[in-house]
Design a protein around this motif. Structure first.
Motif, PDB file in Angstrom:
ATOM      1  N   LEU A 433       0.846  -1.189   0.000  1.00  0.00           N
ATOM      2  CA  LEU A 433       0.000   0.000   0.000  1.00  0.00           C
ATOM      3  C   LEU A 433       0.887   1.247   0.000  1.00  0.00           C
ATOM      4  CD1 LEU A 433      -2.487  -1.244   2.741  1.00  0.00           C
ATOM      5  CD2 LEU A 433      -2.824  -1.370   0.284  1.00  0.00           C
ATOM      6  N   ILE A 434       1.665   1.418  -1.064  1.00  0.00           N
ATOM      7  CA  ILE A 434       2.658   2.490  -1.110  1.00  0.00           C
ATOM      8  C   ILE A 434       1.982   3.861  -1.093  1.00  0.00           C
ATOM      9  CG2 ILE A 434       4.478   3.526  -2.524  1.00  0.00           C
ATOM     10  CD1 ILE A 434       5.132   0.721  -3.527  1.00  0.00           C
ATOM     11  N   GLU A 435       0.911   4.032  -1.855  1.00  0.00           N
ATOM     12  CA  GLU A 435       0.240   5.334  -1.913  1.00  0.00           C
ATOM     13  C   GLU A 435      -0.313   5.723  -0.550  1.00  0.00           C
ATOM     14  OE1 GLU A 435      -2.639   5.605  -4.983  1.00  0.00           O
ATOM     15  OE2 GLU A 435      -1.266   4.970  -6.581  1.00  0.00           O
ATOM     16  N   GLU A 436      -0.940   4.785   0.134  1.00  0.00           N
ATOM     17  CA  GLU A 436      -1.496   5.065   1.462  1.00  0.00           C
ATOM     18  C   GLU A 436      -0.376   5.377   2.450  1.00  0.00           C
ATOM     19  OE1 GLU A 436      -2.705   2.801  -0.615  1.00  0.00           O
ATOM     20  OE2 GLU A 436      -4.499   4.029  -0.884  1.00  0.00           O
ATOM     21  N   TYR A 437       0.748   4.676   2.285  1.00  0.00           N
ATOM     22  CA  TYR A 437       1.901   4.918   3.154  1.00  0.00           C
ATOM     23  C   TYR A 437       2.402   6.356   2.987  1.00  0.00           C
ATOM     24  CZ  TYR A 437       6.714   4.450   4.916  1.00  0.00           C
ATOM     25  OH  TYR A 437       7.902   4.627   5.594  1.00  0.00           O
ATOM     26  N   MET A 438       2.505   6.816   1.769  1.00  0.00           N
ATOM     27  CA  MET A 438       2.982   8.176   1.517  1.00  0.00           C
ATOM     28  C   MET A 438       1.941   9.222   1.929  1.00  0.00           C
ATOM     29  SD  MET A 438       6.018   7.758   0.523  1.00  0.00           S
ATOM     30  CE  MET A 438       6.411   9.438   0.047  1.00  0.00           C
ATOM     31  N   ALA A 488      12.045  -2.558   4.728  1.00  0.00           N
ATOM     32  CA  ALA A 488      11.047  -3.122   3.810  1.00  0.00           C
ATOM     33  C   ALA A 488      10.647  -2.105   2.744  1.00  0.00           C
ATOM     34  CB  ALA A 488       9.822  -3.581   4.592  1.00  0.00           C
ATOM     35  N   MET A 489      10.536  -0.842   3.134  1.00  0.00           N
ATOM     36  CA  MET A 489      10.126   0.182   2.171  1.00  0.00           C
ATOM     37  C   MET A 489      11.262   0.529   1.214  1.00  0.00           C
ATOM     38  SD  MET A 489       7.070   0.339   3.091  1.00  0.00           S
ATOM     39  CE  MET A 489       6.558   1.514   1.846  1.00  0.00           C
ATOM     40  N   VAL A 490      12.489   0.619   1.724  1.00  0.00           N
ATOM     41  CA  VAL A 490      13.634   0.959   0.869  1.00  0.00           C
ATOM     42  C   VAL A 490      13.877  -0.123  -0.168  1.00  0.00           C
ATOM     43  CG1 VAL A 490      16.148   1.241   0.883  1.00  0.00           C
ATOM     44  CG2 VAL A 490      14.747   2.480   2.535  1.00  0.00           C
ATOM     45  N   TYR A 491      13.695  -1.367   0.222  1.00  0.00           N
ATOM     46  CA  TYR A 491      13.982  -2.465  -0.709  1.00  0.00           C
ATOM     47  C   TYR A 491      12.931  -2.630  -1.793  1.00  0.00           C
ATOM     48  CZ  TYR A 491      18.341  -4.300   1.000  1.00  0.00           C
ATOM     49  OH  TYR A 491      19.670  -4.453   1.280  1.00  0.00           O
ATOM     50  N   LEU A 492      11.881  -1.796  -1.762  1.00  0.00           N
ATOM     51  CA  LEU A 492      10.943  -1.777  -2.889  1.00  0.00           C
ATOM     52  C   LEU A 492      11.570  -1.090  -4.099  1.00  0.00           C
ATOM     53  CD1 LEU A 492       7.665  -0.732  -1.029  1.00  0.00           C
ATOM     54  CD2 LEU A 492       8.227  -2.994  -1.913  1.00  0.00           C
ATOM     55  N   GLU A 493      12.690  -0.333  -3.853  1.00  0.00           N
ATOM     56  CA  GLU A 493      13.378   0.435  -4.894  1.00  0.00           C
ATOM     57  C   GLU A 493      12.439   1.426  -5.571  1.00  0.00           C
ATOM     58  OE1 GLU A 493      15.385  -2.170  -7.566  1.00  0.00           O
ATOM     59  OE2 GLU A 493      16.672  -3.027  -6.019  1.00  0.00           O
ATOM     60  N   ASN A 494      11.508   1.936  -4.757  1.00  0.00           N
ATOM     61  CA  ASN A 494      10.601   2.970  -5.248  1.00  0.00           C
ATOM     62  C   ASN A 494      11.295   4.322  -5.087  1.00  0.00           C
ATOM     63  OD1 ASN A 494       8.429   5.116  -4.878  1.00  0.00           O
ATOM     64  ND2 ASN A 494       7.201   3.367  -5.559  1.00  0.00           N
ATOM     65  N   GLU A 495      11.547   4.995  -6.185  1.00  0.00           N
ATOM     66  CA  GLU A 495      12.342   6.219  -6.141  1.00  0.00           C
ATOM     67  C   GLU A 495      11.645   7.325  -5.356  1.00  0.00           C
ATOM     68  OE1 GLU A 495      15.548   8.501  -6.440  1.00  0.00           O
ATOM     69  OE2 GLU A 495      15.354   6.357  -6.907  1.00  0.00           O
ATOM     70  N   THR A 496      10.321   7.330  -5.365  1.00  0.00           N
ATOM     71  CA  THR A 496       9.592   8.363  -4.618  1.00  0.00           C
ATOM     72  C   THR A 496       9.853   8.226  -3.124  1.00  0.00           C
ATOM     73  OG1 THR A 496       7.849   8.330  -6.295  1.00  0.00           O
ATOM     74  CG2 THR A 496       7.320   9.328  -4.174  1.00  0.00           C
TER      75      THR A 496
END
Length: 940
Positions: A433-438, A488-496
């Motif tokens: 749930l990346i959007e909700e996390y941000m 866990a969040m960093v290892y998604l390699e999501n640049e945002t």
């Protein structure tokens, strides 16, 4: 009574003889009973075969009354227990009675009475009876399950009572001489062997609308499910049958309690996967949903809460199956609602007025709901439900500093445990749930919470729970789970996400936390501190990889931290406290945070980082060799690295090149590469082939699939060793032995050998596919194969020359050693001879004089025969000196003290003329005058 009459009576009654029965062996009716025992009325001799025959008859008019009377006698005869030898016949009588009940209801009572006898202990005449009659006993007890088909409520209830009595055995009402009670576990074991549990589970289908009988059957199954009977019950589909009727009406509440207990036993003592498969149907999940909702919203007793939690645990286990219809029946939506209604306000009527207390059961419920969310989020179909339920927002309500002033519904220890559990749940849910996390500003919340964890605020952690391990009296547990969430969040390699973290100063903050953990290090929290340090390094690696500006932020401060970790005592790597994980994280951070940034590489080299890497490599940690060598390959692109590598020295003055070649030999030995005792190539056609490649046959593969020869490059360290040595220059490697040079010949040609190996695979695949290349291509393939083989032969020849040269050198070195030994022996002989001459001169005056004459003659012969004119001659010898060694004016005799002989020149022509006042031998005095003292001049 005469002997003949007694024999006739015995023959008429036949109490001890074996009679024919339906069982495989002939079983006697009863044991031989003495006259005294008969008088006591213990067992009355009875012909059971006659009773069976009577029950099988159907044509006589008054037959029913006789049959009932005979069965009644059987019951009276065995009112104190059933002997094992008679069990098969008694159960046959019971089966015949049960078969007549449908047309002759009067047989219910005798069948009921016989069943009551089955609850009594079984009796054995001999110790071996339990083994002898085991088969008959198992078959007889199994018959109880078949009798459940008889449409009689009384019989069914009595059968269940009889089975429960197996587990609550009572002693016999009267001691029976000559018989012993069978083991209390004997009935249970025979029930398992006979498969009673399976037939009892199948009988539930006959009792859907008969609550009392169903409850008795469930009670019997509850007892039976405490052993290996569970496997038989699973085969009878007991799990799905019981679970589907959990929500059936039952004022007593026993149905739900006993059913849940049976399901628990089945999950614990049989195949868990099979049980989950049985329960993963819509009917079962709906039943669980309704029961759970009812217990949660309308259950207020301690018992209701415990049962509610048990149902939720069973649901959690079922939810692990992706095929379970959790979403279809709406159970997932309800569970998410119940998990978040305390933190996120909801208008759903299900939770209106619902409130959790701080009781142990409600606390466990909250943790179980967090746990099931982790399981549910693995199904991507659940993601939208988690978004609608605002799960991320609810969980983030725990990621904050505890507020002392605010009145909360949980105790301090409970809140701390829920806080840790919520952060752990976020680590699993937030990546989906990346959007909700941000939107919830997750990064800012976590970093602020980490800042509080690092602060010196007074906070006494309980550290009682699983998640709080190692965190008692400190904030290490909170820090550990917060870092896990960030990792866990960093290892998604999501640049945002990563960009947001870097903009908020995460790199500097994490470096500061790492330094503080070093200063706070102690043995009690060693494990948790190592985990925190490992996670920090992994997070930094994820942030800095492929980003030079972030590596610059990492800076020399980060390099110093890495160097500090690399200086850890090697013995600790075997301690099992997480040092291996920390070392892995450190090596990963070197790769991601230092390599590629020239200033950091320079600083790493200046601080002898390469030396530390080679020290680690010399320890030969098999898990890290590949990673360390990969780092070495990348570092060797820096022109200053080669000097550092060549300057390194290990134990026994080992060089880096020698270490790498040694690792190559070890790797080839483990891979099963063919080499002779000197390390020379044996098969010039396949010089690099491993034992695995020998076993695997070449098979045609698509062009995008790597072959075995290609995969071999990545699966072992030989390619990396070749790359490192190639960058160090094969021609100028210091500190190598002859064996190293032999191996180096192979390493030098590794790329040529591997190229030939791959071309050979291509050629073989073409043959297998029955393709015929054009003449030109065929000639090229053959020439490549021949060239590769020739290189192998050339290397083998060079190796042979080296081996022969080394052998010659060894012979020469050996000869030099022998020459040195001979010279030593000769010198000793000369020394011995000189000593012997010396002893001869000192012990024999004639020998001494002879030696003196020879000496003087030799001195005289060495002088000029004619003196030059106007030359002044100076005598160099001392007259009257009785020695045969070259002497000056002073001679010190070490063997005799000077005070005993009067000084060094006491007996010569220049001896002292003044005697000591005390007399005795001549001694040197302070003031003396010499006679005929020669003038001082330069000797010729």
């Amino acid at each position: 009574m005469s002997t003949a009459e007694a024999a006739a009576t015995a023959e008429a009654r036949e109490p001890g003889t074996r009679i024919k029965s339906s069982s495989p062996r002939q079983i006697p009716a009863v044991g031989v009973v003495t006259e005294d025992e008969e008088a006591q009325g213990v067992f009355t001799s009875m012909d059971l075969n006659r009773v069976i025959k009577l029950l099988e008859e159907t044509e006589k008019d008054d037959l029913e009354e006789k049959q009932l009377k005979s069965v009644k006698k059987v019951v009276q005869c065995y009112q104190n227990g059933l002997p094992l030898r008679d069990l098969a016949q008694i159960f046959k009588i019971l089966n015949l009675c049960a078969g007549k009940i449908k047309k002759q209801p009067h047989f219910i009572e005798p069948a009921y009475n016989i069943l009551k006898l089955c609850g009594l202990p079984f009796l054995k005449k001999k110790v071996s009876d339990e083994i002898t009659y085991a088969e008959d006993t198992a078959n007889s007890i199994a018959l109880l399950g078949d009798l459940m088909k008889v449409p009689s409520s009384e019989l069914r209830i009595q059968i269940c009572k009889c089975i429960t009595d197996f587990y609550h055995a009572e002693p016999p009402k009267q001691h029976i001489p000559g018989y012993q009670q069978a083991s209390s576990l004997y009935k249970i074991k025979m029930a398992e062997v006979g498969g009673l549990a399976k037939t009892m589970a199948q009988s539930l289908a006959l009792l859907e609308n008969q609550l009392v009988e169903k409850l008795w059957v469930l009670k019997a199954l509850q007892h039976l499910s405490t052993s290996v009977n569970c496997t038989l019950m699973v085969k009878a589909q007991a799990a799905s049958g019981i679970c589907a009727h959990l929500n059936d009406p039952d004022p007593s509440g026993q149905l739900l309690f006993r059913s849940s207990e049976i399901l628990w036993n089945l999950l614990e003592k049989s195949s868990k996967e099979e049980i989950i498969q049985q329960l993963s149907n819509l009917e079962c999940v709906l039943a669980l949903k309704e029961v759970f909702k009812s217990l949660l919203t309308r259950g207020f007793s301690h018992y209701d809460r415990q049962l509610r939690n048990d149902i939720l645990v069973i649901t959690t286990i079922i939810a692990q199956n992706p095929g379970a219809p959790m979403i279809e029946c709406g159970f997932t939506r309800d569970l998410i609602l119940f998990a978040t209604f305390n933190e996120v306000k909801s208008q759903n009527p299900l939770v209106k007025g619902l409130k959790l207390s701080n009781s142990y059961e409600d606390f466990e419920l909250k943790k179980l709901l967090f746990n099931i969310i982790v399981i549910l989020c693995k199904d991507l179909s659940t993601i939208q439900l988690l978004i609608d339920g605002k799960v991320i927002l609810a969980l983030f309500s725990y990621v904050k500093k505890p507020e002392k002033q605010k009145i909360i519904e949980w105790s301090a220890a409970q809140y701390e445990e829920l806080q840790l559990h919520a952060i752990a749940t976020l680590s699993s849910v937030a990546p989906f749930l990346i959007e909700e996390y941000m939107l919830c500003q997750g990064n800012a919340r976590v970093l602020a919470f980490l800042e509080w964890c690092e602060s010196e605020d007074s906070f006494f952690s309980q550290g009682n729970s699983f998640h709080g391990t190692g965190g008692r009296g400190n904030k290490f547990a909170q820090m550990r789970y917060s870092l896990r969430l960030l990792r866990a969040m960093v290892y998604l390699e999501n640049e945002t996400i990563n960009k947001d973290l870097c903009e908020k100063g995460t790199i500097q903050q994490l470096l500061g936390i790492f330094k503080n953990t070093i200063s706070k290090y102690n043995d009690k929290e060693e494990a948790i501190l190592l985990e925190i340090q490992s996670d920090i390094l992994l997070i930094l690696s994820g942030l800095c990889e492929h980003h030079i500006p972030r590596k610059e932020i990492f800076g020399t401060e980060g390099v110093d931290i890495i160097l500090h970790v690399m200086k850890t005592d090697p013995k600790k790597l075997q301690s099992g406290l997480g040092y291996n994980v920390l070392l892995f994280s450190t090596l990963d951070s070197i790769w991601c945070c230092i390599l590629g940034c020239y200033p950091l590489e320079e600083y790493f080299l200046e601080k002898e980082g390469i030396f530390l890497l080679l020290d680690l490599l010399a320890l030969n940690p098999q898990k890290f060799c590949n990673l360390i060598l990969g780092i070495m390959v990348e570092f060797c692109d820096n022109p200053k690295t080669a000097a550092h590598v060549n300057a390194w020295r290990g134990k026994k003055d080992q060089t880096a090149a020698s270490l790498l070649i040694k690792l190559w030999r070890k790797e080839e030995k483990e891979l099963g590469v063919k080499r002779d005792k000197h390390g020379k190539i044996i098969d010039t056609k396949k010089p690099l082939f491993t034992s695995f490649q020998e076993k695997q046959k070449i098979t045609p593969l698509p062009a995008n699939c790597p072959t075995i020869a290609v995969m071999d490059v990545a699966e072992n360290i030989r390619a990396k060793i070749y790359a490192v040595l190639g960058k160090l220059d094969f021609e100028n490697l210091p500190g190598l032995s002859a064996e190293d040079f032999v191996t180096l010949c192979i390493i030098h040609r590794y790329l040529d050998f591997k190229t030939g190996e791959i071309w050979n695979e291509i050629y073989e695949e073409i043959k297998l596919e029955k393709l015929r290349p054009v003449t030109m291509d065929k000639n090229i393939l053959e020439s490549i194969t021949t060239a590769s083989e020739n290189i192998g032969k050339m290397v083998a020849s060079l190796q042979s020359e080296m081996i022969e040269s080394q052998a010659c050198q060894d012979v020469q070195n050996e000869q030099k050693v022998y020459t040195k030994i001979q010279a030593t022996h000769k010198q000793r002989e000369l020394a011995n001879k000189s000593w012997e001459n010396f002893l001869a001169r000192t012990s024999n005056a004639k020998t001494l004089k002879k030696a003196k004459r020879l000496q003087e003659k030799a001195i005289e012969s060495s002088r000029r025969s004619k003196q030059p004119p106007n030359a002044v001659f100076h005598w160099t010898d001392i007259k009257g000196l009785n020695t045969t060694v070259p002497s000056g004016r002073v001679v010190t005799v070490e063997s005799t003290p000077a005070r005993l002989v009067g000084g060094p020149l006491a007996d010569t022509d220049i001896a002292l003329k003044k005697l000591p006042i005390r007399g005795g031998a001549l001694q040197r005095v302070k003031a003396v005058k010499t006679v005929d003292e020669p003038k001082k001049s330069v000797p010729t």
